[in-house]
Scaffold this motif. Structure first.
Motif, PDB file in Angstrom:
ATOM      1  N   UNK A  80       0.832  -1.283  -0.021  1.00 30.22           N
ATOM      2  CA  UNK A  80      -0.087  -0.168  -0.074  1.00 30.22           C
ATOM      3  C   UNK A  80       1.031   1.255   0.086  1.00 30.22           C
ATOM      4  N   UNK A  81       0.158   2.156  -0.559  1.00 31.24           N
ATOM      5  CA  UNK A  81       0.755   3.613  -0.589  1.00 31.24           C
ATOM      6  C   UNK A  81      -0.327   4.584  -0.527  1.00 31.24           C
ATOM      7  N   UNK A  82      -0.172   5.311   0.746  1.00 30.62           N
ATOM      8  CA  UNK A  82      -1.507   5.966   1.269  1.00 30.62           C
ATOM      9  C   UNK A  82      -1.032   7.450   1.507  1.00 30.62           C
ATOM     10  N   UNK A  83      -1.714   8.418   0.859  1.00 28.97           N
ATOM     11  CA  UNK A  83      -1.699   9.801   1.353  1.00 28.97           C
ATOM     12  C   UNK A  83      -2.728  10.203   2.314  1.00 28.97           C
ATOM     13  N   UNK A  84      -2.407  11.179   3.099  1.00 27.43           N
ATOM     14  CA  UNK A  84      -3.560  11.302   4.152  1.00 27.43           C
ATOM     15  C   UNK A  84      -3.188  12.658   4.817  1.00 27.43           C
ATOM     16  N   UNK A  85      -4.170  13.133   5.703  1.00 25.95           N
ATOM     17  CA  UNK A  85      -3.986  14.639   6.386  1.00 25.95           C
ATOM     18  C   UNK A  85      -3.388  14.115   7.794  1.00 25.95           C
ATOM     19  N   UNK A  86      -2.480  15.184   8.331  1.00 26.45           N
ATOM     20  CA  UNK A  86      -1.962  15.087   9.676  1.00 26.45           C
ATOM     21  C   UNK A  86      -2.601  16.315  10.161  1.00 26.45           C
ATOM     22  N   UNK A  87      -3.687  16.171  11.083  1.00 25.82           N
ATOM     23  CA  UNK A  87      -4.441  16.997  11.781  1.00 25.82           C
ATOM     24  C   UNK A  87      -3.835  17.984  12.591  1.00 25.82           C
ATOM     25  N   UNK A  88      -3.055  17.242  13.432  1.00 29.17           N
ATOM     26  CA  UNK A  88      -2.194  17.683  14.497  1.00 29.17           C
ATOM     27  C   UNK A  88      -1.089  18.728  14.046  1.00 29.17           C
ATOM     28  N   UNK A  89      -0.280  18.449  12.836  1.00 23.57           N
ATOM     29  CA  UNK A  89       0.366  19.343  12.319  1.00 23.57           C
ATOM     30  C   UNK A  89       0.054  20.117  10.800  1.00 23.57           C
ATOM     31  N   UNK A  90      -1.330  19.863  10.431  1.00 26.02           N
ATOM     32  CA  UNK A  90      -2.083  20.361   9.331  1.00 26.02           C
ATOM     33  C   UNK A  90      -0.865  20.025   8.263  1.00 26.02           C
ATOM     34  N   UNK A  91      -0.682  18.742   7.944  1.00 33.38           N
ATOM     35  CA  UNK A  91       0.512  18.490   6.980  1.00 33.38           C
ATOM     36  C   UNK A  91      -0.124  17.554   6.078  1.00 33.38           C
ATOM     37  N   UNK A  92       0.429  17.495   4.969  1.00 27.78           N
ATOM     38  CA  UNK A  92       0.191  16.212   3.820  1.00 27.78           C
ATOM     39  C   UNK A  92       1.232  15.525   4.042  1.00 27.78           C
ATOM     40  N   UNK A  93       0.750  14.053   4.402  1.00 24.18           N
ATOM     41  CA  UNK A  93       1.562  12.866   4.714  1.00 24.18           C
ATOM     42  C   UNK A  93       1.296  11.716   3.611  1.00 24.18           C
ATOM     43  N   UNK A  94       2.483  11.189   3.596  1.00 29.31           N
ATOM     44  CA  UNK A  94       2.522   9.855   2.768  1.00 29.31           C
ATOM     45  C   UNK A  94       3.263   8.538   3.463  1.00 29.31           C
ATOM     46  N   UNK A  95       2.569   7.381   3.311  1.00 29.79           N
ATOM     47  CA  UNK A  95       3.361   6.267   3.807  1.00 29.79           C
ATOM     48  C   UNK A  95       3.548   5.389   2.679  1.00 29.79           C
ATOM     49  N   UNK A  96       4.829   4.569   2.333  1.00 36.79           N
ATOM     50  CA  UNK A  96       4.955   3.827   1.649  1.00 36.79           C
ATOM     51  C   UNK A  96       5.185   2.434   2.261  1.00 36.79           C
ATOM     52  N   UNK A  97       4.290   1.646   2.259  1.00 35.12           N
ATOM     53  CA  UNK A  97       4.323   0.241   3.138  1.00 35.12           C
ATOM     54  C   UNK A  97       5.587  -0.662   2.760  1.00 35.12           C
ATOM     55  N   UNK A  98       6.015  -1.409   3.794  1.00 26.70           N
ATOM     56  CA  UNK A  98       7.278  -2.405   3.440  1.00 26.70           C
ATOM     57  C   UNK A  98       6.750  -3.586   3.053  1.00 26.70           C
ATOM     58  N   UNK A  99       5.373  -3.833   3.281  1.00 23.66           N
ATOM     59  CA  UNK A  99       5.054  -5.208   2.787  1.00 23.66           C
ATOM     60  C   UNK A  99       3.264  -4.885   2.748  1.00 23.66           C
TER      61      UNK A  99
END
Length: 697
Positions: A80-99
């Protein structure tokens, strides 16, 4: 404020998702709704029957309040590759999963942190697997896009402001055209309109074409979901908040500059928010959406490319408040798969339709029913067709991932054999064979040889095989049965029979078994200590456990050596004068008393004097004075003598003497009587001579 208007007031802020690229407004309205549901909804609602597959649940990011507005895609390895909102820091984040389960080796990046950015994300991967993300810049009220320089957005990222004309960029939905250029639908809050941009290059740096597709007095174009048809022309589902309708626009060209067709798909009831769109193999739209009038999940499979006719509508989950944040994709058979939020039980749910129109065979699953209030769903199917869902866990404020455990095991088959089981795995009755075929991970798609079978005929060996197939592969279960319902055949033999008194004889069971074979055989003991007719029983058991018994009669006889002189043995015919006494001598090898004759014996029987016997004739050399017949024994010679009194009237006849001993054995000697037989008148004359003088007295 009354409860229903209050709920509607806070739900006017749209909530949006679409297949694989999710985008939705922040949580404030839904948070209030979730709290209200705690007080307004009872526990007695009727719930649908849910399937119970195995879901792998993983917390992907929990550093603060993170995970809203997630959008998911799978890389070439299925990770999985996921974009999402970081409400604490009001940032755009992304995670590229290792499995595949995001369990290890994950790479988490903050992609954009300038201002309040990152809500309403929608993600796609380019041909190199690099993420491309559209999102909303809340600080500047702009539509933005980031083109990542590598698969984890680590370096060489290009961030663009794509549209800044007013408050624009909510409800984004992103696809890449055949050249890898982004195409984005989004909401223009300033003009209450649906807009679309077709970028002129991969980074939206130049040549962008922006179009306003539909507008109105109130919000038209929220909750948009975008797909490109086979010619690259955009097709968009969206919510018309002015008229409370589900609408669809089909563009006439790739930039939506002309020939666009706008269709009201469902209305005028309050329907169409939270829409998610995919196109079937014919290019016909397939849409999931929320029906606010009936507060449940709805679905439409359009009958043509513009949804103008032949549309098929279904209510997929009638549970109250089911259908928020729906995300839709089609499986390899064209059947819809939909992830969504059901607020009554605060559960993330998934429905896998049984056909293309979701009219039958639907499987409803509770993915994460533990009260975590999951939201912001984004759905993809892995290479095996198993659902993968990213979502926001309100309870923990974390980004989570749910993956349906892939079915890598074929169906489990068990055989049910009903019948009487004997020995050595042989059945000794009719046998009924039925099968249980179970696969808890996927549906059984085919099976053969699995119908019930009844065996009624004996058989040395028969093999029955049930074969079943599921997503996890095929499995077969052969069972081999042996059936012997027939008992052994038992036919005892005593040899010799008769057996001599005190002598030896052999006894065999004569048992045979044509199928399973003999396992054991036994017989009782022969008794030759006394004469007479006796019986003995033999029993045999076959290898199946069937048992049979049979009884044979045998005779224990005196040691008869034949008649002694002067009587010759049969077939010789002894000749003697009628009326003489004949000493009938025989030896039994010892003394057995004088009670050796069977009751009523010896007997005399008239026989023919013809030559049919074939025997010779021999005169009796020794006679005795006739008197009463008697039996005597001479210990010296161990001889029995029976003086047989014959009758003169037998003259000219043939008779046989039958000596039956108490052992039941008959011994026969034949006789021909000489002399003149008296006629009946002579007999009368004799009687008169005897009795008349007595009468005259």
């Amino acid at each position: 404020m009354p409860m229903i208007p209050f709920l509607r007031h806070h739900l006017q802020t749209p909530l949006s998702v679409h297949a694989n690229h999710n985008h939705r407004r922040p949580w404030h309205g839904l948070r209030i709704l979730a709290l209200l549901l705690t007080f307004t909804l009872g526990l007695g609602l009727i719930q649908p029957v849910l399937a119970a597959p195995v879901w792998q649940i993983q917390t992907v990011d929990s550093a603060g309040i993170v995970g809203e507005n997630s959008s998911l895609a799978l890389d070439g390895n299925g990770n999985p590759v996921i974009s999402y909102y970081d409400a604490t820091n009001q940032d755009l984040k992304l995670v590229h999963c290792g499995d595949a389960t995001c369990g290890s080796g994950n790479t988490i990046r903050t992609v954009d942190s300038v201002g309040d950015v990152g809500s309403y994300t929608s993600l796609a991967l380019d041909s190199s697997g690099n993420p491309v993300i559209s999102y909303y810049d809340r600080t500047n009220q702009d539509l933005k896009l980031v083109y990542c320089g590598d698969a984890t957005c680590n370096s060489a990222n290009i961030i663009r402001t794509v549209d800044s004309a007013g408050d624009v960029g909510e409800s984004t939905s992103l696809e890449l055209d055949s050249s890898g250029n982004p195409v984005i639908s989004y909401f223009d809050h300033t003009h209450s309109a649906l807009k679309l941009v077709h970028c002129g290059d991969a980074t939206c740096g130049s040549g962008n074409v922006i179009q306003t597709l539909d507008g109105g007095v109130d919000s038209v174009g929220t909750d948009s979901s975008l797909a490109l048809d086979s010619d690259g022309r955009p097709v968009i589902s969206y919510y018309d908040d002015s008229n409370f309708d589900l609408k669809l626009v089909r563009c006439g060209d790739v930039a939506c500059s002309s020939g666009n067709t706008i269709q009201i798909v469902d209305g005028p009831a309050d329907v169409g928010s939270n829409s998610a769109l995919a196109l079937d193999s014919n290019g016909y739209p397939v849409i999931s959406y929320y029906d606010e009038s009936n507060i449940n999940l709805k679905f439409v499979h359009c009958g043509d490319a513009t949804c103008s006719s032949g549309n098929s509508f279904q209510t997929l989950d009638s549970t109250r408040y089911a259908g928020f944040y729906s995300s839709l994709t089609l499986d390899r058979n064209g059947n819809p798969v939909i992830a969504y939020l059901e607020l009554t039980n605060q559960s993330l749910k998934l429905i896998h339709c049984g056909d293309a129109t979701c009219s039958s065979g639907n499987i409803l699953q509770s993915v994460d029913p533990i009260g975590d209030q999951p939201s912001s769903t984004s759905l993809a199917l892995d290479s095996n067709g198993n659902p993968v869902i990213s979502y926001y866990d309100f309870s923990s404020g974390a980004l989570k991932l749910a993956r349906l455990a892939g079915d890598d095991t074929p169906p489990v088959i068990t055989a049910n054999v009903v019948g009487a089981l004997g020995n050595n795995d042989w059945y000794v009755s009719d046998v009924t064979v039925s099968w249980n075929v179970v696969d808890n991970e996927s549906a059984v798609s085919a099976q053969s040889g699995c119908d019930p079978t009844v065996l009624t005929s004996d058989t040395l060996s028969i093999t029955l095989t049930c074969t079943a197939t599921s997503e996890g592969g095929s499995s077969s279960l052969p069972i081999t049965l042996k059936l012997d319902q027939s008992a052994p055949f038992v036919a005892p033999v005593v040899s010799p029979n008769p057996v001599t008194l005190g002598g030896a004889a052999t006894l065999s069971s004569g048992a045979t078994d044509a199928l399973s074979g003999l396992a054991s055989e036994s017989c009782g003991a022969l008794d030759t200590s006394t004469v007479g007719v006796k019986s003995v029983t033999c029993t045999a058991t076959d290898n199946a456990g069937n048992t049979a018994s049979a009884t044979i009669n045998y005779t224990v006889a005196y040691p008869w050596s034949g008649f002694l002189q002067p009587v010759d043995n049969f077939p010789t015919v002894n000749t003697v004068n009628a009326g003489q006494g004949i000493p009938v001598k025989f030896s039994l090898g010892g003394e057995y008393g004088l009670n050796i004759f069977a009751s009523g014996y010896p007997k005399v029987q008239v026989v023919s004097c013809g030559g049919g016997s074939g025997g010779s004739s021999d005169p009796i050399e020794e006679t005795v004075t006739a008197g009463n017949s008697s039996l005597q024994y001479d210990p010296g010679s161990q001889t029995y003598t029976y003086v047989w009194k014959t009758d003169k009237s037998w003259a000219g006849t043939c008779r046989q003497l039958i000596v039956r001993l108490s052992d039941g054995v008959d011994h026969i000697a034949r006789f021909q009587f000489n002399g003149k037989a008296r006629s009946a008148d002579a007999e009368v004359e004799v009687m008169q001579q005897i009795f008349l003088p007595l009468v005259n007295r």
